[in-house]
Design a protein around this motif. Structure first.
Motif, PDB file in Angstrom:
ATOM      1  N   LYS A 154       0.838  -1.203   0.000  1.00 47.99           N
ATOM      2  CA  LYS A 154       0.000   0.000   0.000  1.00 47.99           C
ATOM      3  C   LYS A 154       0.875   1.256   0.000  1.00 47.99           C
ATOM      4  O   LYS A 154       0.614   2.207  -0.743  1.00 47.99           O
ATOM      5  CB  LYS A 154      -0.929  -0.018   1.215  1.00 47.99           C
ATOM      6  N   GLN A 155       1.933   1.238   0.806  1.00 50.82           N
ATOM      7  CA  GLN A 155       2.850   2.377   0.861  1.00 50.82           C
ATOM      8  C   GLN A 155       3.574   2.590  -0.471  1.00 50.82           C
ATOM      9  O   GLN A 155       3.917   3.715  -0.837  1.00 50.82           O
ATOM     10  CB  GLN A 155       3.897   2.170   1.959  1.00 50.82           C
ATOM     11  N   GLU A 156       3.819   1.496  -1.174  1.00 53.01           N
ATOM     12  CA  GLU A 156       4.622   1.559  -2.398  1.00 53.01           C
ATOM     13  C   GLU A 156       3.763   1.558  -3.659  1.00 53.01           C
ATOM     14  O   GLU A 156       4.247   1.215  -4.741  1.00 53.01           O
ATOM     15  CB  GLU A 156       5.582   0.361  -2.441  1.00 53.01           C
ATOM     16  N   ARG A 157       2.485   1.922  -3.553  1.00 48.15           N
ATOM     17  CA  ARG A 157       1.580   1.824  -4.702  1.00 48.15           C
ATOM     18  C   ARG A 157       2.079   2.618  -5.903  1.00 48.15           C
ATOM     19  O   ARG A 157       2.037   2.143  -7.037  1.00 48.15           O
ATOM     20  CB  ARG A 157       0.175   2.292  -4.311  1.00 48.15           C
ATOM     21  N   ASP A 158       2.551   3.844  -5.674  1.00 48.81           N
ATOM     22  CA  ASP A 158       2.987   4.675  -6.801  1.00 48.81           C
ATOM     23  C   ASP A 158       4.173   4.038  -7.519  1.00 48.81           C
ATOM     24  O   ASP A 158       4.181   3.919  -8.755  1.00 48.81           O
ATOM     25  CB  ASP A 158       3.350   6.083  -6.319  1.00 48.81           C
ATOM     26  N   GLU A 159       5.175   3.647  -6.738  1.00 46.29           N
ATOM     27  CA  GLU A 159       6.352   3.047  -7.368  1.00 46.29           C
ATOM     28  C   GLU A 159       6.001   1.705  -8.009  1.00 46.29           C
ATOM     29  O   GLU A 159       6.495   1.364  -9.083  1.00 46.29           O
ATOM     30  CB  GLU A 159       7.480   2.857  -6.350  1.00 46.29           C
ATOM     31  N   ARG A 160       5.113   0.975  -7.344  1.00 43.45           N
ATOM     32  CA  ARG A 160       4.730  -0.319  -7.909  1.00 43.45           C
ATOM     33  C   ARG A 160       3.999  -0.145  -9.247  1.00 43.45           C
ATOM     34  O   ARG A 160       4.212  -0.926 -10.171  1.00 43.45           O
ATOM     35  CB  ARG A 160       3.851  -1.070  -6.906  1.00 43.45           C
ATOM     36  N   GLY A 290      26.632 -16.089  13.009  1.00 40.28           N
ATOM     37  CA  GLY A 290      27.888 -15.394  12.750  1.00 40.28           C
ATOM     38  C   GLY A 290      28.316 -15.410  11.295  1.00 40.28           C
ATOM     39  O   GLY A 290      29.477 -15.132  10.981  1.00 40.28           O
ATOM     40  N   ARG A 291      27.389 -15.725  10.384  1.00 41.12           N
ATOM     41  CA  ARG A 291      27.707 -15.726   8.958  1.00 41.12           C
ATOM     42  C   ARG A 291      27.287 -14.401   8.331  1.00 41.12           C
ATOM     43  O   ARG A 291      26.286 -13.803   8.736  1.00 41.12           O
ATOM     44  CB  ARG A 291      26.996 -16.878   8.233  1.00 41.12           C
ATOM     45  N   ALA A 292      28.035 -13.943   7.356  1.00 38.99           N
ATOM     46  CA  ALA A 292      27.662 -12.716   6.662  1.00 38.99           C
ATOM     47  C   ALA A 292      26.482 -13.000   5.747  1.00 38.99           C
ATOM     48  O   ALA A 292      26.571 -13.859   4.867  1.00 38.99           O
ATOM     49  CB  ALA A 292      28.846 -12.205   5.837  1.00 38.99           C
ATOM     50  N   PRO A 293      25.348 -12.318   5.952  1.00 34.95           N
ATOM     51  CA  PRO A 293      24.192 -12.565   5.078  1.00 34.95           C
ATOM     52  C   PRO A 293      24.506 -12.131   3.650  1.00 34.95           C
ATOM     53  O   PRO A 293      25.252 -11.162   3.431  1.00 34.95           O
ATOM     54  CB  PRO A 293      23.083 -11.709   5.696  1.00 34.95           C
ATOM     55  N   PRO A 294      23.977 -12.828   2.652  1.00 36.54           N
ATOM     56  CA  PRO A 294      24.318 -12.515   1.255  1.00 36.54           C
ATOM     57  C   PRO A 294      23.665 -11.236   0.744  1.00 36.54           C
ATOM     58  O   PRO A 294      24.046 -10.724  -0.300  1.00 36.54           O
ATOM     59  CB  PRO A 294      23.789 -13.736   0.487  1.00 36.54           C
ATOM     60  N   TYR A 295      22.649 -10.723   1.461  1.00 38.16           N
ATOM     61  CA  TYR A 295      21.973  -9.492   1.047  1.00 38.16           C
ATOM     62  C   TYR A 295      21.294  -8.897   2.272  1.00 38.16           C
ATOM     63  O   TYR A 295      21.201  -9.531   3.320  1.00 38.16           O
ATOM     64  CB  TYR A 295      20.947  -9.766  -0.067  1.00 38.16           C
ATOM     65  N   GLU A 296      20.828  -7.668   2.133  1.00 37.47           N
ATOM     66  CA  GLU A 296      20.165  -6.976   3.235  1.00 37.47           C
ATOM     67  C   GLU A 296      18.648  -7.182   3.153  1.00 37.47           C
ATOM     68  O   GLU A 296      18.105  -7.523   2.100  1.00 37.47           O
ATOM     69  CB  GLU A 296      20.487  -5.475   3.185  1.00 37.47           C
ATOM     70  N   SER A 297      17.973  -6.908   4.266  1.00 37.85           N
ATOM     71  CA  SER A 297      16.521  -7.083   4.293  1.00 37.85           C
ATOM     72  C   SER A 297      15.817  -6.172   3.294  1.00 37.85           C
ATOM     73  O   SER A 297      14.721  -6.486   2.819  1.00 37.85           O
ATOM     74  CB  SER A 297      15.981  -6.825   5.705  1.00 37.85           C
ATOM     75  N   GLU A 298      16.447  -5.054   2.942  1.00 38.91           N
ATOM     76  CA  GLU A 298      15.860  -4.152   1.952  1.00 38.91           C
ATOM     77  C   GLU A 298      15.648  -4.866   0.618  1.00 38.91           C
ATOM     78  O   GLU A 298      14.698  -4.583  -0.117  1.00 38.91           O
ATOM     79  CB  GLU A 298      16.768  -2.926   1.760  1.00 38.91           C
ATOM     80  N   MET A 299      16.533  -5.831   0.302  1.00 36.47           N
ATOM     81  CA  MET A 299      16.405  -6.563  -0.959  1.00 36.47           C
ATOM     82  C   MET A 299      15.192  -7.498  -0.936  1.00 36.47           C
ATOM     83  O   MET A 299      14.597  -7.777  -1.976  1.00 36.47           O
ATOM     84  CB  MET A 299      17.679  -7.356  -1.240  1.00 36.47           C
ATOM     85  N   VAL A 300      14.821  -7.975   0.249  1.00 41.91           N
ATOM     86  CA  VAL A 300      13.597  -8.780   0.368  1.00 41.91           C
ATOM     87  C   VAL A 300      12.389  -7.910   0.035  1.00 41.91           C
ATOM     88  O   VAL A 300      11.474  -8.335  -0.692  1.00 41.91           O
ATOM     89  CB  VAL A 300      13.457  -9.380   1.780  1.00 41.91           C
ATOM     90  N   ARG A 301      12.388  -6.681   0.538  1.00 39.66           N
ATOM     91  CA  ARG A 301      11.285  -5.774   0.235  1.00 39.66           C
ATOM     92  C   ARG A 301      11.233  -5.452  -1.261  1.00 39.66           C
ATOM     93  O   ARG A 301      10.146  -5.326  -1.843  1.00 39.66           O
ATOM     94  CB  ARG A 301      11.405  -4.495   1.076  1.00 39.66           C
ATOM     95  N   GLU A 302      12.415  -5.304  -1.881  1.00 38.30           N
ATOM     96  CA  GLU A 302      12.438  -5.069  -3.334  1.00 38.30           C
ATOM     97  C   GLU A 302      11.825  -6.245  -4.081  1.00 38.30           C
ATOM     98  O   GLU A 302      11.066  -6.064  -5.045  1.00 38.30           O
ATOM     99  CB  GLU A 302      13.876  -4.841  -3.818  1.00 38.30           C
ATOM    100  N   ALA A 303      12.150  -7.457  -3.636  1.00 38.42           N
ATOM    101  CA  ALA A 303      11.593  -8.644  -4.287  1.00 38.42           C
ATOM    102  C   ALA A 303      10.070  -8.655  -4.176  1.00 38.42           C
ATOM    103  O   ALA A 303       9.360  -8.936  -5.156  1.00 38.42           O
ATOM    104  CB  ALA A 303      12.187  -9.911  -3.678  1.00 38.42           C
ATOM    105  N   ILE A 304       9.555  -8.338  -2.990  1.00 39.49           N
ATOM    106  CA  ILE A 304       8.097  -8.306  -2.799  1.00 39.49           C
ATOM    107  C   ILE A 304       7.465  -7.226  -3.670  1.00 39.49           C
ATOM    108  O   ILE A 304       6.415  -7.428  -4.286  1.00 39.49           O
ATOM    109  CB  ILE A 304       7.771  -8.091  -1.306  1.00 39.49           C
ATOM    110  N   LYS A 305       8.122  -6.072  -3.742  1.00 35.71           N
ATOM    111  CA  LYS A 305       7.589  -4.957  -4.528  1.00 35.71           C
ATOM    112  C   LYS A 305       7.494  -5.316  -6.012  1.00 35.71           C
ATOM    113  O   LYS A 305       6.593  -4.845  -6.722  1.00 35.71           O
ATOM    114  CB  LYS A 305       8.482  -3.727  -4.343  1.00 35.71           C
ATOM    115  N   HIS A 306       8.412  -6.140  -6.485  1.00 34.89           N
ATOM    116  CA  HIS A 306       8.459  -6.495  -7.910  1.00 34.89           C
ATOM    117  C   HIS A 306       7.674  -7.764  -8.235  1.00 34.89           C
ATOM    118  O   HIS A 306       7.701  -8.234  -9.374  1.00 34.89           O
ATOM    119  CB  HIS A 306       9.917  -6.668  -8.356  1.00 34.89           C
ATOM    120  N   THR A 307       6.998  -8.335  -7.237  1.00 33.40           N
ATOM    121  CA  THR A 307       6.262  -9.579  -7.472  1.00 33.40           C
ATOM    122  C   THR A 307       4.911  -9.294  -8.119  1.00 33.40           C
ATOM    123  O   THR A 307       4.180  -8.409  -7.689  1.00 33.40           O
ATOM    124  CB  THR A 307       6.049 -10.336  -6.154  1.00 33.40           C
ATOM    125  N   ILE A 308       4.600 -10.068  -9.147  1.00 33.78           N
ATOM    126  CA  ILE A 308       3.298 -10.008  -9.805  1.00 33.78           C
ATOM    127  C   ILE A 308       2.611 -11.339  -9.539  1.00 33.78           C
ATOM    128  O   ILE A 308       2.987 -12.365 -10.113  1.00 33.78           O
ATOM    129  CB  ILE A 308       3.437  -9.752 -11.317  1.00 33.78           C
TER     130      ILE A 308
END
Length: 642
Positions: A154-160, A290-308
């Motif tokens: 809902k917050q990302e409606r314009d960008e989506r 103690g492992r370095a994550p391969p990406y940040e949580s922001e990338m999860v949000r990007e994936a959700i935003k780009h999902t159809i």
């Protein structure tokens, strides 16, 4: 003027010629795979009940009609009129008006009553107020994941909407090549289980199917760096298709956005939500270990935003030369067999993802009814010649025997389970067994993400087995709300209380005993001789679960109790059992039956997602039984089919 703009002008002219002269069309746009028609006369459109369906059939496109913002009634008055139209029993919990698109999102406990027979109530709403209604279900069990995803979108409606318009123009662009070929490149999960990833290529399009990790081997990731994938840049990929949310298929999808991918992800709606839940937990577990994550949580949000999100059975254009259709895979919530129709009848490929061919308590069995499939990419997890699972009734009987034996000994039953799928299957077995007196009523403690995953299942009952869906529609019959189920949310203190208490059942993640709260439960109850540990899901090679299953009784475990976090060994004294009929995967017979009952059968089958012996056994069996060309590919092979 671009070819897409010319195409939209022609479509607008054709639409105007097909509709009554008193209905206006002010704009026609692509949004993802849909053609969106804006009108100043939404009420008249709604009065012509079959008009949109006739247009969609003639133009061979999915069509959405929206009102121009300046003809909308005020939300305050529209709200009253909408509530007058919707039956009170629908249980409306929220109305959310979006003037920019003329949509009103209606959240209700019973969406079917808001939709009405063949959409009659939705049309009535538009006739009354002009707004275009969109309906979502109120989760019967509160879900932070569903709530967070809906609020974020809902917050990302314009960008989506900008993303969807860009994707729509890409889908409907003019074809640039006269060549004709279809290729599949294997980037993972060949002669192994995990890190599923494939690239489907044509002269026009490259589509990535799945992008997962490998359980028990964090350093082994799909070969994304090759030229067929990201080696030539992230813009080399036109679309991503996700078959289901398990991490060995989804864990590294957000990584694509870190590398610059900015295109669509096609999947089902519940898979989108589960992907968000599981990938965020994936990052959390990595940080705790103690492992370095391969990406940040922001990338999860990007994936959700780009999902159809797509529904089962909807034929959808995802590229100028590719149509995609999802079908129920019977594996986990929202899992999909992905069917690709390439070119104008040129070639058809189906990727099974993970499948379960027979009905289970949770799901109807996998669909294999396709008009055409020349090549099938088939999972082979249980493809070995001796991989025949116990009949589900026998499996349930065996589990009930183990539970009754533990209860008589005043012990506990610890079940490592995948949060998504197996846990809910076991919950249904336990609920019925207690309701019918087959086992004593006792607490069933749900740890890790199991309760949240269960809430997501309750949000999407239309993806569940028919009879279960009907039960969930009536809240007092929802089996997931049985009194025996207890969500563990008090951490170590609550676990210690359970360990010190009486007989109970504990379902805990992770399903392969690779970190997560199951490790805490092993510390608490692993040394109890009267307790039992029961494996109900697949244990991949290299995982601690597989080692325990194979007889390890001394296991490495982190001691948080004042040993500086150093690794200790724990002596397991509880009995170890395996009940294999609950897997979400088809066994050898199910895989053969899936192919046997396809009509027509595929010409070629690629056997993937299985240990080396499993894929080779299944490939050989299908070749001899059905006289078709079969392959057990290695990673980094490319197959040309046309």
């Amino acid at each position: 003027m671009s070819s897409v703009d010319r195409q939209l002008e022609e479509l607008e002219a054709e639409i105007k010629s097909e509709i009554p002269s008193d209905i206006s069309v002010s704009a026609v746009k692509y949004e993802g795979p849909e053609l969106v028609v804006y009108t100043r006369d939404p009420k008249k459109f709604a009065q012509q009940g079959d008009l949109i369906r006739q247009l969609a059939s003639k133009l061979r496109k999915r069509i959405t009609v929206r009102p121009d913002p300046d003809v909308l009634s005020r939300p305050e008055s529209a709200r009253e009129q909408i509530m007058d139209v919707i039956p009170e029993d629908a249980g409306v919990t929220d109305l959310d008006f979006h003037a920019d698109t003329g949509e009103v999102v209606i959240e209700a406990a019973k969406p079917g009553m808001v939709i009405g027979r063949h959409g009659s109530t939705l049309r009535e709403i538009t006739k009354k107020v002009g707004w275009t209604p969109e309906v979502v279900r109120t989760p019967p069990i509160e879900s932070s994941t569903v709530s967070n995803v809906r609020n974020f979108l809902k917050q990302e409606r314009d960008e989506r909407r900008d993303i969807l318009e860009r994707v729509g123009r890409q889908i409907h662009r003019e074809e640039m090549s006269n060549d004709e070929y279809v290729r599949i490149t294997t980037l993972g999960c060949c002669r192994e289980v995990g890190r599923a990833a494939f690239v489907l290529s044509t002269p026009e399009t490259r589509i990535l199917i799945d992008c997962g990790d490998k359980p028990g081997a964090e350093d082994e990731v799909p070969y994304l760096q090759v030229p067929e994938a990201l080696g030539a840049g992230a813009t080399n990929i036109d679309a991503v298709v996700l078959t289901h949310a398990h991490l060995d298929h989804s864990a590294l999808l957000p990584l694509l956005f870190k590398y610059g991918y900015d295109g669509p992800i096609y999947t089902t709606e519940p898979t989108r939500d589960l992907m968000g839940l599981l990938t965020l937990d994936y990052l959390d577990v990595a940080a705790k270990e103690g492992r370095a994550p391969p990406y940040e949580s922001e990338m999860v949000r990007e994936a959700i935003k780009h999902t159809i999100p797509l529904e089962y059975g909807d034929v959808t254009d995802i590229a100028p030369d590719v149509k995609l259709t999802f079908h129920n895979a019977g594996h986990i919530l929202g899992s999909a067999v992905s069917h690709f129709h390439i070119g104008d009848g040129l070639y058809n490929v189906a990727f099974s993802g993970d499948i379960h061919y027979k009905d289970t308590r949770l799901f109807n069995g996998a669909v294999n009814d396709f008009p055409r499939v020349e090549t099938l990419v088939l999972e082979s997890t249980y493809g070995g010649r001796n991989d025949y699972q116990t009949d589900q009734e026998d499996s349930e009987r065996k589990l009930i025997e183990v539970i009754n034996e533990a209860h008589e000994q005043d012990g506990k039953v610890l079940i490592p389970a995948f949060a998504v799928g197996r846990s809910q299957e076991i919950m249904l077995v336990l609920e019925e067994a207690m309701r019918k007196g087959k086992i004593p009523s006792m607490p069933v403690h749900l740890d890790g993400m199991i309760w949240e995953a269960t809430a997501i299942h309750s949000t999407y009952p239309e993806y569940l087995r028919d009879d279960l869906r009907d039960r969930i529609f009536h809240e007092d019959e929802n089996p997931f709300l049985a009194d025996e189920f207890n969500h563990i949310d008090g951490g170590e203190g609550e676990r210690q209380e359970v360990a010190d208490g009486g007989p109970c059942i504990i379902l805990s993640t992770s399903g392969m005993v690779e970190g997560g709260p199951i490790m805490s439960w092993l510390r608490h109850v692993g040394s109890q001789e009267d307790s039992k540990m029961v494996f109900v899901g697949y244990q991949a090679q290299g995982t601690l679960g597989r080692r325990i299953q194979n007889g390890w009784d001394e296991i490495p475990i982190n001691d948080r109790g004042g040993n500086g976090g150093r690794s200790n060994t724990l002596k397991l004294k509880m009995d170890i059992h395996t009940v294999d009929g609950f897997s979400g995967h088809a066994d050898r017979q199910g895989l053969e039956d899936f192919v046997r009952t396809m009509n027509p059968r595929p010409e070629k089958v690629l056997c993937v997602h299985g240990d080396e012996s499993s894929v080779q056994d299944l490939s050989s069996a299908l070749y001899h039984e059905f006289n078709m060309r079969t392959f057990a590919p290695k990673n980094l092979e490319t197959f040309r089919f046309k």
